[in-house]
Design an enzyme around this catalytic site. Structure first.
Site, PDB file in Angstrom:
ATOM      1  N   GLY A  26       0.765  -1.252   0.000  1.00 33.66           N
ATOM      2  CA  GLY A  26       0.000   0.000   0.000  1.00 33.66           C
ATOM      3  C   GLY A  26       0.790   1.293   0.000  1.00 33.66           C
ATOM      4  O   GLY A  26       0.319   2.302  -0.503  1.00 33.66           O
ATOM      5  N   ASP A  46      -4.884   1.232  10.673  1.00 32.86           N
ATOM      6  CA  ASP A  46      -6.291   0.926  10.932  1.00 32.86           C
ATOM      7  C   ASP A  46      -6.393   0.411  12.377  1.00 32.86           C
ATOM      8  O   ASP A  46      -6.518   1.190  13.314  1.00 32.86           O
ATOM      9  CB  ASP A  46      -6.727  -0.102   9.879  1.00 32.86           C
ATOM     10  CG  ASP A  46      -8.183  -0.480   9.928  1.00 32.86           C
ATOM     11  OD1 ASP A  46      -8.871  -0.088  10.888  1.00 32.86           O
ATOM     12  OD2 ASP A  46      -8.664  -1.173   9.024  1.00 32.86           O
ATOM     13  N   ASP A  60      -5.929  -0.464  -1.858  1.00 36.21           N
ATOM     14  CA  ASP A  60      -6.760  -1.270  -2.761  1.00 36.21           C
ATOM     15  C   ASP A  60      -7.995  -1.819  -2.051  1.00 36.21           C
ATOM     16  O   ASP A  60      -8.077  -1.843  -0.826  1.00 36.21           O
ATOM     17  CB  ASP A  60      -5.969  -2.471  -3.275  1.00 36.21           C
ATOM     18  CG  ASP A  60      -5.768  -3.517  -2.187  1.00 36.21           C
ATOM     19  OD1 ASP A  60      -5.338  -3.142  -1.064  1.00 36.21           O
ATOM     20  OD2 ASP A  60      -6.065  -4.696  -2.422  1.00 36.21           O
ATOM     21  N   ARG A 108      -5.804   0.635  -6.756  1.00 33.69           N
ATOM     22  CA  ARG A 108      -4.555   1.124  -6.144  1.00 33.69           C
ATOM     23  C   ARG A 108      -3.999   2.352  -6.856  1.00 33.69           C
ATOM     24  O   ARG A 108      -3.347   3.179  -6.245  1.00 33.69           O
ATOM     25  CB  ARG A 108      -3.466   0.043  -6.210  1.00 33.69           C
ATOM     26  CG  ARG A 108      -3.495  -0.943  -5.080  1.00 33.69           C
ATOM     27  CD  ARG A 108      -2.157  -1.651  -4.980  1.00 33.69           C
ATOM     28  NE  ARG A 108      -2.294  -2.948  -4.343  1.00 33.69           N
ATOM     29  CZ  ARG A 108      -2.340  -3.134  -3.019  1.00 33.69           C
ATOM     30  NH1 ARG A 108      -2.257  -2.118  -2.201  1.00 33.69           N
ATOM     31  NH2 ARG A 108      -2.470  -4.356  -2.529  1.00 33.69           N
TER      32      ARG A 108
HETATM   33  C1  PRP Z   1      -2.830  -2.274   4.992  1.00 32.48           C
HETATM   34  C2  PRP Z   1      -1.857  -1.123   5.212  1.00 32.48           C
HETATM   35  C3  PRP Z   1      -1.196  -1.479   6.507  1.00 32.48           C
HETATM   36  C4  PRP Z   1      -2.230  -2.306   7.244  1.00 32.48           C
HETATM   37  C5  PRP Z   1      -2.822  -1.497   8.343  1.00 32.48           C
HETATM   38  O1  PRP Z   1      -2.175  -3.308   4.351  1.00 32.48           O
HETATM   39  O2  PRP Z   1      -0.952  -0.996   4.163  1.00 32.48           O
HETATM   40  O3  PRP Z   1       0.001  -2.217   6.301  1.00 32.48           O
HETATM   41  O4  PRP Z   1      -3.241  -2.639   6.296  1.00 32.48           O
HETATM   42  O5  PRP Z   1      -3.822  -2.210   9.019  1.00 32.48           O
HETATM   43  P1  PRP Z   1      -3.804  -2.461  10.582  1.00 32.48           P
HETATM   44  O6  PRP Z   1      -3.493  -1.146  11.238  1.00 32.48           O
HETATM   45  O7  PRP Z   1      -5.209  -2.919  10.877  1.00 32.48           O
HETATM   46  O8  PRP Z   1      -2.795  -3.500  10.903  1.00 32.48           O
HETATM   47  P2  PRP Z   1      -2.936  -4.559   3.680  1.00 32.48           P
HETATM   48  O9  PRP Z   1      -2.951  -5.709   4.651  1.00 32.48           O
HETATM   49  O10 PRP Z   1      -4.252  -4.093   3.159  1.00 32.48           O
HETATM   50  O11 PRP Z   1      -1.958  -4.973   2.509  1.00 32.48           O
HETATM   51  P3  PRP Z   1      -1.464  -4.150   1.240  1.00 32.48           P
HETATM   52  O12 PRP Z   1      -0.722  -2.931   1.756  1.00 32.48           O
HETATM   53  O13 PRP Z   1      -0.551  -5.102   0.534  1.00 32.48           O
HETATM   54  O14 PRP Z   1      -2.664  -3.765   0.427  1.00 32.48           O
END
Ligand code: PRP
Length: 175
Positions: A42, A101, A157, A163
């Site tokens: 991301g 998040d 995404d 993305r």
């Molecule tokens: C998203 C983002 C963070 C994570 C945050 O990654 O890039 O790494 O979620 O979430 P959290 O605070 O609840 O742990 P994702 O798992 O969607 O993967 P990506 O970046 O490959 O899309």
């Protein structure tokens, strides 16, 4: 298919990334090389823009983690799937995320990278879902605080879609 509704425009992103880059450049002036650790996937667009606007010496690394989840619900368990190439021992490190998040990913990364004895660790995220926090995690630089909505674009995404949208949009996930 309609484009997602705009939450944060390209212009707003550009201005905020400029401000973050200026602040980070000021804070790390005369502190030697900063290691920017982008969390894949991301963060790749945010990292590209942020890193090019810094006025300090910097070095780019990437790391990839995976969170276990059920649909759009996360379990909190995180595992490392790709490590960076160089040692961060005695270096100033800035972890760069697209979104915080629940906070579990960043919490895991901070703990793991601290064990490698860097000179310092700080964190920077473009987006922060403040009210979704399940763990209290250190955020040093934050672009925007947002509500509990599903956001896409500028690196983020939904099921690998959207993305590369140039702005942050909001969608309604199916599940
Ligand atoms: C998203 C983002 C963070 C994570 C945050 O990654 O890039 O790494 O979620 O979430 P959290 O605070 O609840 O742990 P994702 O798992 O969607 O993967 P990506 O970046 O490959 O899309």
């Amino acid at each position: 298919m309609q484009n997602p509704k705009t939450l944060i425009s390209e212009d707003e992103i550009r201005k905020r990334v400029d401000e973050l880059a200026a602040q980070i450049s000021l804070d790390y002036a005369d502190k030697g090389e900063l290691v920017l650790v982008g969390v894949l996937k991301g963060s790749f667009i945010f990292l590209a823009d942020l890193s090019r606007r810094l006025s300090i010496p910097r070095h780019i690394e990437f790391i990839a983690v995976s969170s276990y989840r059920y649909g759009s619900t996360r379990s909190g368990a995180v595992r490392l799937v790709m490590d960076m190439r160089r040692s961060i021992e005695a270096k100033n490190v800035l972890i760069v995320e697209d979104i915080v998040d629940t906070g579990h990913t960043l919490d895991y990364l901070i703990k793991m990278l601290k064990s490698r004895n860097p000179a310092s660790i700080r964190t920077c995220t473009l987006l922060h879902k403040e009210h979704s926090a399940e763990v209290d995690v250190q955020i040093d630089y934050c672009g925007f605080s947002i509500g509990d909505e599903w956001v896409v674009g500028y690196g983020l995404d939904y099921d690998e879609k959207d993305r590369t949208l140039p702005y942050i949009g909001v969608i309604e996930p199916d599940d």
